[in-house]
Design a protein around this motif. Structure first.
Motif, PDB file in Angstrom:
ATOM      1  N   GLY A   2     -12.577  25.792  13.508  1.00  0.00           N
ATOM      2  CA  GLY A   2     -11.792  25.357  14.654  1.00  0.00           C
ATOM      3  C   GLY A   2     -11.219  23.956  14.493  1.00  0.00           C
ATOM      4  O   GLY A   2     -10.745  23.380  15.475  1.00  0.00           O
ATOM      5  N   SER A   3     -11.222  23.398  13.307  1.00  0.00           N
ATOM      6  CA  SER A   3     -10.716  22.029  13.127  1.00  0.00           C
ATOM      7  C   SER A   3     -10.249  21.853  11.690  1.00  0.00           C
ATOM      8  O   SER A   3     -10.295  22.776  10.874  1.00  0.00           O
ATOM      9  N   ARG A   4      -9.814  20.626  11.400  1.00  0.00           N
ATOM     10  CA  ARG A   4      -9.425  20.250  10.043  1.00  0.00           C
ATOM     11  C   ARG A   4     -10.163  18.947   9.703  1.00  0.00           C
ATOM     12  O   ARG A   4     -10.251  18.033  10.517  1.00  0.00           O
ATOM     13  N   GLU A   5     -10.656  18.907   8.470  1.00  0.00           N
ATOM     14  CA  GLU A   5     -11.367  17.713   8.018  1.00  0.00           C
ATOM     15  C   GLU A   5     -10.781  17.259   6.693  1.00  0.00           C
ATOM     16  O   GLU A   5     -10.441  18.085   5.836  1.00  0.00           O
ATOM     17  N   GLY A   6     -10.661  15.966   6.536  1.00  0.00           N
ATOM     18  CA  GLY A   6     -10.124  15.440   5.297  1.00  0.00           C
ATOM     19  C   GLY A   6     -10.201  13.925   5.272  1.00  0.00           C
ATOM     20  O   GLY A   6     -11.076  13.309   5.907  1.00  0.00           O
ATOM     21  N   SER A   7      -9.244  13.325   4.568  1.00  0.00           N
ATOM     22  CA  SER A   7      -9.261  11.865   4.432  1.00  0.00           C
ATOM     23  C   SER A   7      -7.856  11.364   4.157  1.00  0.00           C
ATOM     24  O   SER A   7      -6.973  12.115   3.715  1.00  0.00           O
ATOM     25  N   LEU A   8      -7.693  10.077   4.420  1.00  0.00           N
ATOM     26  CA  LEU A   8      -6.477   9.370   4.060  1.00  0.00           C
ATOM     27  C   LEU A   8      -6.829   8.405   2.934  1.00  0.00           C
ATOM     28  O   LEU A   8      -7.721   7.563   3.085  1.00  0.00           O
ATOM     29  N   ALA A   9      -6.131   8.535   1.803  1.00  0.00           N
ATOM     30  CA  ALA A   9      -6.356   7.643   0.662  1.00  0.00           C
ATOM     31  C   ALA A   9      -5.291   6.556   0.682  1.00  0.00           C
ATOM     32  O   ALA A   9      -4.092   6.850   0.621  1.00  0.00           O
ATOM     33  N   VAL A  10      -5.745   5.284   0.770  1.00  0.00           N
ATOM     34  CA  VAL A  10      -4.840   4.136   0.841  1.00  0.00           C
ATOM     35  C   VAL A  10      -4.998   3.342  -0.453  1.00  0.00           C
ATOM     36  O   VAL A  10      -6.075   2.804  -0.730  1.00  0.00           O
ATOM     37  N   SER A  11      -3.928   3.295  -1.263  1.00  0.00           N
ATOM     38  CA  SER A  11      -3.982   2.671  -2.596  1.00  0.00           C
ATOM     39  C   SER A  11      -3.190   1.374  -2.613  1.00  0.00           C
ATOM     40  O   SER A  11      -2.173   1.233  -1.919  1.00  0.00           O
ATOM     41  N   ASN A  12      -3.672   0.453  -3.454  1.00  0.00           N
ATOM     42  CA  ASN A  12      -2.993  -0.830  -3.635  1.00  0.00           C
ATOM     43  C   ASN A  12      -2.021  -0.687  -4.797  1.00  0.00           C
ATOM     44  O   ASN A  12      -2.426  -0.619  -5.967  1.00  0.00           O
ATOM     45  N   PHE A  13      -0.724  -0.690  -4.488  1.00  0.00           N
ATOM     46  CA  PHE A  13       0.297  -0.532  -5.521  1.00  0.00           C
ATOM     47  C   PHE A  13       0.906  -1.870  -5.927  1.00  0.00           C
ATOM     48  O   PHE A  13       1.875  -1.908  -6.670  1.00  0.00           O
ATOM     49  N   SER A  14       0.346  -2.971  -5.453  1.00  0.00           N
ATOM     50  CA  SER A  14       0.863  -4.288  -5.806  1.00  0.00           C
ATOM     51  C   SER A  14       0.079  -4.847  -6.986  1.00  0.00           C
ATOM     52  O   SER A  14      -0.850  -4.223  -7.492  1.00  0.00           O
ATOM     53  N   ASP A  15       0.451  -6.035  -7.438  1.00  0.00           N
ATOM     54  CA  ASP A  15      -0.266  -6.697  -8.530  1.00  0.00           C
ATOM     55  C   ASP A  15      -1.176  -7.799  -8.000  1.00  0.00           C
ATOM     56  O   ASP A  15      -1.575  -8.690  -8.752  1.00  0.00           O
ATOM     57  N   THR A  16      -1.510  -7.744  -6.703  1.00  0.00           N
ATOM     58  CA  THR A  16      -2.351  -8.756  -6.058  1.00  0.00           C
ATOM     59  C   THR A  16      -3.551  -8.079  -5.396  1.00  0.00           C
ATOM     60  O   THR A  16      -3.396  -7.038  -4.751  1.00  0.00           O
ATOM     61  N   THR A  17      -4.723  -8.685  -5.544  1.00  0.00           N
ATOM     62  CA  THR A  17      -5.922  -8.165  -4.898  1.00  0.00           C
ATOM     63  C   THR A  17      -5.885  -8.468  -3.406  1.00  0.00           C
ATOM     64  O   THR A  17      -5.498  -9.566  -2.994  1.00  0.00           O
ATOM     65  N   LEU A  62       0.806  -1.213   0.000  1.00  0.00           N
ATOM     66  CA  LEU A  62       0.000   0.000   0.000  1.00  0.00           C
ATOM     67  C   LEU A  62       0.844   1.270   0.000  1.00  0.00           C
ATOM     68  O   LEU A  62       2.015   1.274   0.376  1.00  0.00           O
ATOM     69  N   ARG A  63       0.181   2.343  -0.423  1.00  0.00           N
ATOM     70  CA  ARG A  63       0.694   3.708  -0.307  1.00  0.00           C
ATOM     71  C   ARG A  63      -0.434   4.573   0.234  1.00  0.00           C
ATOM     72  O   ARG A  63      -1.599   4.367  -0.120  1.00  0.00           O
ATOM     73  N   ALA A  64      -0.087   5.577   1.074  1.00  0.00           N
ATOM     74  CA  ALA A  64      -1.116   6.422   1.686  1.00  0.00           C
ATOM     75  C   ALA A  64      -0.769   7.895   1.498  1.00  0.00           C
ATOM     76  O   ALA A  64       0.389   8.304   1.652  1.00  0.00           O
ATOM     77  N   VAL A  65      -1.797   8.669   1.185  1.00  0.00           N
ATOM     78  CA  VAL A  65      -1.653  10.108   1.018  1.00  0.00           C
ATOM     79  C   VAL A  65      -2.804  10.778   1.764  1.00  0.00           C
ATOM     80  O   VAL A  65      -3.963  10.370   1.617  1.00  0.00           O
ATOM     81  N   GLY A  66      -2.477  11.833   2.549  1.00  0.00           N
ATOM     82  CA  GLY A  66      -3.501  12.523   3.322  1.00  0.00           C
ATOM     83  C   GLY A  66      -3.761  13.917   2.792  1.00  0.00           C
ATOM     84  O   GLY A  66      -2.854  14.615   2.345  1.00  0.00           O
ATOM     85  N   THR A  67      -5.003  14.317   2.823  1.00  0.00           N
ATOM     86  CA  THR A  67      -5.421  15.677   2.446  1.00  0.00           C
ATOM     87  C   THR A  67      -6.425  16.171   3.484  1.00  0.00           C
ATOM     88  O   THR A  67      -7.299  15.416   3.919  1.00  0.00           O
ATOM     89  N   MET A  68      -6.291  17.461   3.886  1.00  0.00           N
ATOM     90  CA  MET A  68      -7.190  18.034   4.869  1.00  0.00           C
ATOM     91  C   MET A  68      -7.485  19.474   4.513  1.00  0.00           C
ATOM     92  O   MET A  68      -6.648  20.172   3.913  1.00  0.00           O
ATOM     93  N   GLU A  69      -8.659  19.923   4.892  1.00  0.00           N
ATOM     94  CA  GLU A  69      -9.085  21.301   4.661  1.00  0.00           C
ATOM     95  C   GLU A  69      -9.539  21.915   5.982  1.00  0.00           C
ATOM     96  O   GLU A  69      -9.950  21.209   6.906  1.00  0.00           O
ATOM     97  N   GLY A  70      -9.448  23.240   6.020  1.00  0.00           N
ATOM     98  CA  GLY A  70      -9.834  23.935   7.249  1.00  0.00           C
ATOM     99  C   GLY A  70     -11.339  23.941   7.443  1.00  0.00           C
ATOM    100  O   GLY A  70     -12.123  23.982   6.497  1.00  0.00           O
ATOM    101  N   ALA A  71     -11.745  23.836   8.708  1.00  0.00           N
ATOM    102  CA  ALA A  71     -13.139  23.936   9.102  1.00  0.00           C
ATOM    103  C   ALA A  71     -13.186  24.829  10.335  1.00  0.00           C
ATOM    104  O   ALA A  71     -12.163  25.356  10.785  1.00  0.00           O
ATOM    105  N   TRP A 102      -9.843  16.502  12.733  1.00  0.00           N
ATOM    106  CA  TRP A 102      -8.779  16.794  13.709  1.00  0.00           C
ATOM    107  C   TRP A 102      -9.010  18.177  14.306  1.00  0.00           C
ATOM    108  O   TRP A 102      -9.231  19.149  13.566  1.00  0.00           O
ATOM    109  N   SER A 103      -8.934  18.270  15.629  1.00  0.00           N
ATOM    110  CA  SER A 103      -9.152  19.569  16.284  1.00  0.00           C
ATOM    111  C   SER A 103      -8.246  19.731  17.513  1.00  0.00           C
ATOM    112  O   SER A 103      -7.768  18.736  18.070  1.00  0.00           O
ATOM    113  N   ASN A 104      -8.003  21.040  17.880  1.00  0.00           N
ATOM    114  CA  ASN A 104      -7.281  21.441  19.107  1.00  0.00           C
ATOM    115  C   ASN A 104      -5.854  20.891  19.154  1.00  0.00           C
ATOM    116  O   ASN A 104      -5.549  19.939  19.882  1.00  0.00           O
TER     117      ASN A 104
END
Length: 249
Positions: free
Chosen positions: A121-136, A110-119, A196-198
């Motif tokens: 008093g907090s930050r909201e976003g997601s972590l995208a976890v991708s399959n970089f292998s050749d196996t399901t 796997l590979r993971a990339v995070g993105t977040m935006e301001g809200a 994420w907050s505080n």
């Protein structure tokens, strides 16, 4: 001479007067012969009937008397023709080859990339976890996240993690197929909702985010060190991070 003899006998026979009644001695002999013939015929019939019965009994293979013609034979159910043929529904189904389920994803796949935006008093976003292998492989449940400081040491105090609903639940969207298991074919990605907050004190550097796996492996999340942390809204309060389950990206 033969012709002359036959002609002489015919001539003599014509001279004998005809008799309308048979002699009594002949009648007695005829009656005795008729009685004898009747006795012989009766004996023959008895022998014939007995032989036929014995033949039928020998053919059926039983010493019991034959049932009446109107009664079904008690041996009829034992004959091959009366045995019902098995229906397809009662026959043993063919064994299908077992197909192994997809294995859980390992950190090395796997590979993971995070993105977040301001809200507010907090930050909201997601972590995208991708399959970089050749196996399901598959992901399920809520990931375990660890924050690391500048020295790559785990931050063990002042941070509280709590569960969060999936993004599709927050948006009121239909439940994804096969959820809560997410199947990742090569190149597919799963998403994890983050809030994420505080983060105190103000100006504190952003941590490194790491996803831990049950097999001991881990996956560092790229891009989170460049995210501006949320403001410090309570110096005496811990930083709170809401983490959702894996879901299709």
């Amino acid at each position: 001479m033969d012709e002359e003899l036959r002609a002489l006998l015919r001539h003599k026979a014509d001279e004998v007067p005809p008799h309308r009644e048979a002699p009594r001695s002949l009648n007695s002999r005829v009656r005795r012969r008729i009685a004898r013939n009747a006795t012989v015929l009766g004996s023959v019939l008895v022998l014939a009937i007995g032989g036929s019965f014995a033949g039928v009994r020998a053919f059926t293979g039983t010493d019991q008397p034959l049932p009446p013609a109107s009664s079904p034979s008690p041996h009829a159910a034992r004959t091959p023709h009366s045995s019902p043929s098995p229906s397809p529904s009662s026959s043993t189904p063919a064994t299908r080859p077992s197909v192994p389920d997809d294995e859980p994803c390992a950190a090395a796949q796997l590979r993971a990339v995070g993105t977040m935006e301001g809200a507010a008093g907090s930050r909201e976003g997601s972590l995208a976890v991708s399959n970089f292998s050749d196996t399901t492989c598959t992901l399920s449940g809520t990931p375990e996240i660890t924050l690391l400081d500048d020295n790559l040491d785990p931050i063990t105090s002042g941070v509280v993690f709590s569960p969060s609903p999936a993004q599709w639940e927050a948006d009121g969207s239909p439940q994804p197929q096969s959820w809560p298991t997410v199947t990742l074919n090569p190149g597919d990605a799963a998403s994890v909702r983050i809030r994420w907050s505080n983060w105190c004190p103000d100006g504190r550097s952003a941590p490194l985010w790491r996803i831990q796996f049950s097999d001991g492996g881990y996956l560092d999340v790229n891009g989170m060190d460049a995210v501006a942390p949320p403001p410090c809204n309570g110096a005496t309060q811990p930083s709170t991070i809401e983490v959702g389950p894996f879901e299709p990206a």
